[in-house]
Design a protein around this motif. Structure first.
Motif, mmCIF file in Angstrom:
data_model
loop_
_atom_site.group_PDB
_atom_site.id
_atom_site.type_symbol
_atom_site.label_atom_id
_atom_site.label_comp_id
_atom_site.label_asym_id
_atom_site.label_seq_id
_atom_site.Cartn_x
_atom_site.Cartn_y
_atom_site.Cartn_z
ATOM 1 N N LEU A 16 42.191 43.567 29.178
ATOM 2 C CA LEU A 16 41.714 44.864 29.683
ATOM 3 C C LEU A 16 41.495 45.857 28.554
ATOM 4 O O LEU A 16 40.668 46.763 28.663
ATOM 5 C CB LEU A 16 42.724 45.436 30.692
ATOM 6 C CG LEU A 16 42.837 44.689 32.019
ATOM 7 C CD1 LEU A 16 43.959 45.272 32.867
ATOM 8 C CD2 LEU A 16 41.531 44.752 32.785
ATOM 9 N N LEU A 20 38.753 40.161 24.573
ATOM 10 C CA LEU A 20 38.166 39.215 25.527
ATOM 11 C C LEU A 20 38.714 37.802 25.350
ATOM 12 O O LEU A 20 38.962 37.091 26.330
ATOM 13 C CB LEU A 20 36.643 39.226 25.351
ATOM 14 C CG LEU A 20 35.836 38.454 26.373
ATOM 15 C CD1 LEU A 20 35.952 39.096 27.731
ATOM 16 C CD2 LEU A 20 34.378 38.374 25.937
ATOM 17 N N GLU A 21 38.906 37.398 24.109
ATOM 18 C CA GLU A 21 39.304 36.021 23.832
ATOM 19 C C GLU A 21 40.716 35.712 24.352
ATOM 20 O O GLU A 21 41.078 34.547 24.475
ATOM 21 C CB GLU A 21 39.223 35.738 22.337
ATOM 22 C CG GLU A 21 37.791 35.791 21.786
ATOM 23 C CD GLU A 21 36.855 34.835 22.511
ATOM 24 O OE1 GLU A 21 37.268 33.691 22.779
ATOM 25 O OE2 GLU A 21 35.714 35.241 22.831
ATOM 26 N N PHE A 23 41.631 36.017 27.181
ATOM 27 C CA PHE A 23 41.503 35.422 28.513
ATOM 28 C C PHE A 23 41.534 33.899 28.418
ATOM 29 O O PHE A 23 41.911 33.217 29.370
ATOM 30 C CB PHE A 23 40.199 35.900 29.167
ATOM 31 C CG PHE A 23 40.140 35.643 30.636
ATOM 32 C CD1 PHE A 23 40.884 36.402 31.527
ATOM 33 C CD2 PHE A 23 39.351 34.621 31.154
ATOM 34 C CE1 PHE A 23 40.845 36.161 32.889
ATOM 35 C CE2 PHE A 23 39.298 34.376 32.514
ATOM 36 C CZ PHE A 23 40.049 35.140 33.391
ATOM 37 N N VAL A 27 43.311 30.988 30.802
ATOM 38 C CA VAL A 27 42.618 29.802 31.305
ATOM 39 C C VAL A 27 43.392 28.551 30.909
ATOM 40 O O VAL A 27 43.586 27.629 31.713
ATOM 41 C CB VAL A 27 41.170 29.748 30.753
ATOM 42 C CG1 VAL A 27 40.477 28.458 31.198
ATOM 43 C CG2 VAL A 27 40.374 30.953 31.226
ATOM 44 N N PHE A 56 38.161 31.550 37.834
ATOM 45 C CA PHE A 56 38.534 32.297 36.626
ATOM 46 C C PHE A 56 37.544 33.425 36.331
ATOM 47 O O PHE A 56 37.941 34.508 35.882
ATOM 48 C CB PHE A 56 38.657 31.347 35.430
ATOM 49 C CG PHE A 56 39.955 30.596 35.412
ATOM 50 C CD1 PHE A 56 41.109 31.182 34.904
ATOM 51 C CD2 PHE A 56 40.042 29.314 35.917
ATOM 52 C CE1 PHE A 56 42.315 30.510 34.899
ATOM 53 C CE2 PHE A 56 41.250 28.618 35.922
ATOM 54 C CZ PHE A 56 42.388 29.233 35.416
ATOM 55 N N VAL A 57 36.268 33.183 36.565
ATOM 56 C CA VAL A 57 35.281 34.247 36.313
ATOM 57 C C VAL A 57 35.523 35.412 37.267
ATOM 58 O O VAL A 57 35.476 36.587 36.872
ATOM 59 C CB VAL A 57 33.849 33.692 36.472
ATOM 60 C CG1 VAL A 57 32.831 34.834 36.438
ATOM 61 C CG2 VAL A 57 33.537 32.698 35.368
ATOM 62 N N PHE A 60 38.472 37.311 36.146
ATOM 63 C CA PHE A 60 38.147 38.184 35.006
ATOM 64 C C PHE A 60 37.445 39.454 35.478
ATOM 65 O O PHE A 60 37.754 40.559 35.029
ATOM 66 C CB PHE A 60 37.255 37.427 34.021
ATOM 67 C CG PHE A 60 36.765 38.279 32.889
ATOM 68 C CD1 PHE A 60 37.598 38.584 31.823
ATOM 69 C CD2 PHE A 60 35.484 38.798 32.891
ATOM 70 C CE1 PHE A 60 37.155 39.374 30.779
ATOM 71 C CE2 PHE A 60 35.031 39.589 31.857
ATOM 72 C CZ PHE A 60 35.869 39.880 30.795
ATOM 73 N N ARG A 61 36.505 39.257 36.387
ATOM 74 C CA ARG A 61 35.748 40.425 36.871
ATOM 75 C C ARG A 61 36.637 41.435 37.579
ATOM 76 O O ARG A 61 36.358 42.627 37.558
ATOM 77 C CB ARG A 61 34.640 39.959 37.829
ATOM 78 C CG ARG A 61 33.488 39.272 37.121
ATOM 79 C CD ARG A 61 32.529 38.670 38.133
ATOM 80 N NE ARG A 61 31.362 38.109 37.469
ATOM 81 C CZ ARG A 61 30.528 37.239 38.038
ATOM 82 N NH1 ARG A 61 30.753 36.834 39.273
ATOM 83 N NH2 ARG A 61 29.489 36.784 37.367
ATOM 84 N N ALA A 64 41.153 44.129 36.493
ATOM 85 C CA ALA A 64 41.758 45.466 36.539
ATOM 86 C C ALA A 64 42.486 45.722 37.853
ATOM 87 O O ALA A 64 43.332 46.607 37.932
ATOM 88 C CB ALA A 64 40.684 46.524 36.331
ATOM 89 N N THR A 65 42.133 44.950 38.867
ATOM 90 C CA THR A 65 42.797 45.153 40.166
ATOM 91 C C THR A 65 44.054 44.300 40.303
ATOM 92 O O THR A 65 44.743 44.391 41.317
ATOM 93 C CB THR A 65 41.854 44.800 41.329
ATOM 94 O OG1 THR A 65 41.556 43.404 41.269
ATOM 95 C CG2 THR A 65 40.573 45.611 41.240
#
Lengths: 187, 308
Positions: A16, A20-21, A23, A27, A56-57, A60-61, A64-65
């Motif tokens: 967040l 990015l990596e 994540f 995975v 997983f996508v 990721f999207r 934040a929730t």
């Protein structure tokens, strides 16, 4: 800090924050869990792949929730289960299928059968039998059993991921083993 | 098929759910019981086979690279953590504020109503000395402020303000009145204001708002007691008013007539006051002498008390 030592929440916060990596570590930790969760519920391994990726996508999207008070694994399985339901609804089929992985496994084994010794063929046949027996387990028994055997998670973690009491997890896994033993004896 | 009675412990042994003592006892049993040992080996082997088979399938069908590739290449908008959290805090704050307002409103009395807009303002003089625009206004004569604004007032007036509700207030003193944004406005005011009846009203006095409530008055910078309608000067009221045919009483009456009086004194009252009666003396009396002595000339005819 060693990346492997970072907790799920720390990794989520890092992603967040723009890393990015990070994540990829999430995975790495839970891809097998989601894969095995879907494997005994779908016929098509390609579809399993697609839903694992989509899970997983989507995570990721909506990262934040994510409620950091929850287990990340539980959140992922919830997403996977919802995607699975959507997939089955679109396909007009029920979630529980009668002949899933074994078809693919048989295809795989048949492809290699010619070059493999007889012992390997027997082993693959045994594997197919086990998978079929597991597919026939009720959902509530199958999921904790697979998490225990395949992902080798401790009881406590399974209880937290499935949000059920610890003793319930033990009872369900024991019940699943009893059913599998009876089926094995009746073969 | 008869099972070994100890076989039920196999699954617990696999799950390491036996106590240390039970575990040791069952391990001894396994050394002697081929059936249990075979079943245990089968269970462990099945678990390993299942694990190995799924690991094999997983190794062939991993999608971790696809996931990361999609995340990077599809340019998925990075989760707007701050925005989400901001909205969460916004709603939490809004909910908390609404709750506080609701609780406060429960324990707060309903606000009093004020005139938002005066549709008409009528002025009424309370005494004969009241002057509007340099002219005296007769007592009880009404004047619409809208027709004479700005109206310079001097005296004691009653204002009736008609709006959503009606308010009546009294002004005593000097001021110039007009309607401003639906409110009565008094400029250059040296006066007192008092709500007489009706709902609370807000007026403008010398540029500032003044809320008129019951029994509240603003202090006047000068003594306006001589303008109070209840304190009008009656210079002859102390003198006894009599009705008489004597020269003396005639002179008194004439004297009364010559002196100004701010309040009309009904003549009838004079003839019935006790002081007047007290002044009757001698043989000259205002009572008709032809009447029978001892009989009250104003008395009713005797009642016929015959029981009907």
């Amino acid at each position: 800090m060693n990346r492997q030592e970072r907790t799920d929440v720390e990794l989520v916060q890092a992603v967040l924050a723009g890393e990015l990596e990070q994540f990829a570590d999430l995975v790495e930790r839970y891809e097998k869990l989601v894969f095995s969760f879907l494997l005994t519920r779908l016929n098509d391994l390609q579809e399993v792949e697609d839903i694992v990726q989509e899970t997983f996508v989507k995570a990721f999207r909506h990262l934040a929730t994510f409620d950091c008070e929850r287990r990340f694994a539980a959140w992922l399985l919830t997403i996977a289960r919802n995607l699975l339901i959507d997939s089955r609804r679109k396909a007009g089929r029920s979630i529980a299928s009668t002949d899933l992985v074994n078809e693919v496994m048989l295809t795989d084994s048949a492809r290699e059968a010619a070059s493999q010794p007889a012992e390997v063929v027997v082993r693959r046949e045994r594997f197919r039998t086990i998978v079929v027996m597991i597919q026939e387990l009720p959902e509530e028994l199958r999921t904790p059993f697979l998490m225990r055997v395949i992902n080798e998670l401790p009881y406590q973690e399974i209880a937290e991921v499935l949000d059920v009491p610890l003793q319930t997890v033990k009872n369900r896994i024991f019940k699943a083993r009893e059913i599998l033993r009876e089926k094995r004896e009746n073969l | 098929m008869n099972r070994c009675p100890e076989s039920d412990k196999i699954l617990l042994f696999c799950e390491r759910e036996l106590s240390d003592v039970e575990q040791a006892q069952f391990e001894l049993h396994l050394k002697t019981c081929i059936e249990c040992r075979h079943e245990l080996e089968q269970t462990v082997a099945d678990d390993e086979l299942l694990r190995a088979g799924i690991d094999e399938a997983f190794a062939r069908h991993r999608v971790n690279h696809r996931i990361m590739e999609q995340i990077r290449n599809e340019k998925i908008a990075r989760p707007a953590a701050d925005v989400y959290k901001g909205w969460r805090y916004f709603w939490l704050t809004a909910f908390a504020l609404l709750t506080i307002v609701a609780v406060i409103s429960l324990y707060t009395p309903a606000p009093q109503k004020y005139h938002g807009h005066a549709n008409a303002v009528m002025i009424q003089a309370l005494n004969e000395e009241s002057v509007i625009k340099g002219e005296k206004l007769a007592v009880d004569q009404l004047c619409d402020l809208a027709t004479c604004e700005p109206a310079s007032l001097n005296g004691c007036f009653l204002f009736t303000v008609a709006g959503n509700q009606t308010s009546v207030f009294k002004m005593s003193g000097r001021a110039t009145a007009r309607i401003s944004n639906g409110l009565p406005e008094f400029s250059d005011a040296e006066a007192t204001f008092e709500l007489v009846s009706g709902s609370i009203i807000t007026i403008l006095v010398n540029g500032s708002q003044l809320k008129l409530e019951r029994k509240t008055m603003i202090p006047a910078p000068f003594d306006t007691s001589d303008l109070e309608p209840d304190q009008v000067n009656l210079p002859t009221i102390d003198k006894p008013l009599v009705a008489s045919t004597t020269d003396k009483t005639d002179a008194i009456i004439d004297g009364v007539a010559e002196e100004p009086c701010l309040v009309d004194a009904p003549a009838g009252n004079a003839s019935t006051t006790e002081p007047a009666a007290a002044t009757v003396s001698g043989s000259e009396t205002w009572v008709d002498p032809t009447l029978t002595p001892g009989k009250n000339p104003f008395a009713d005819e005797p009642l016929e008390l015959d029981g009907n």
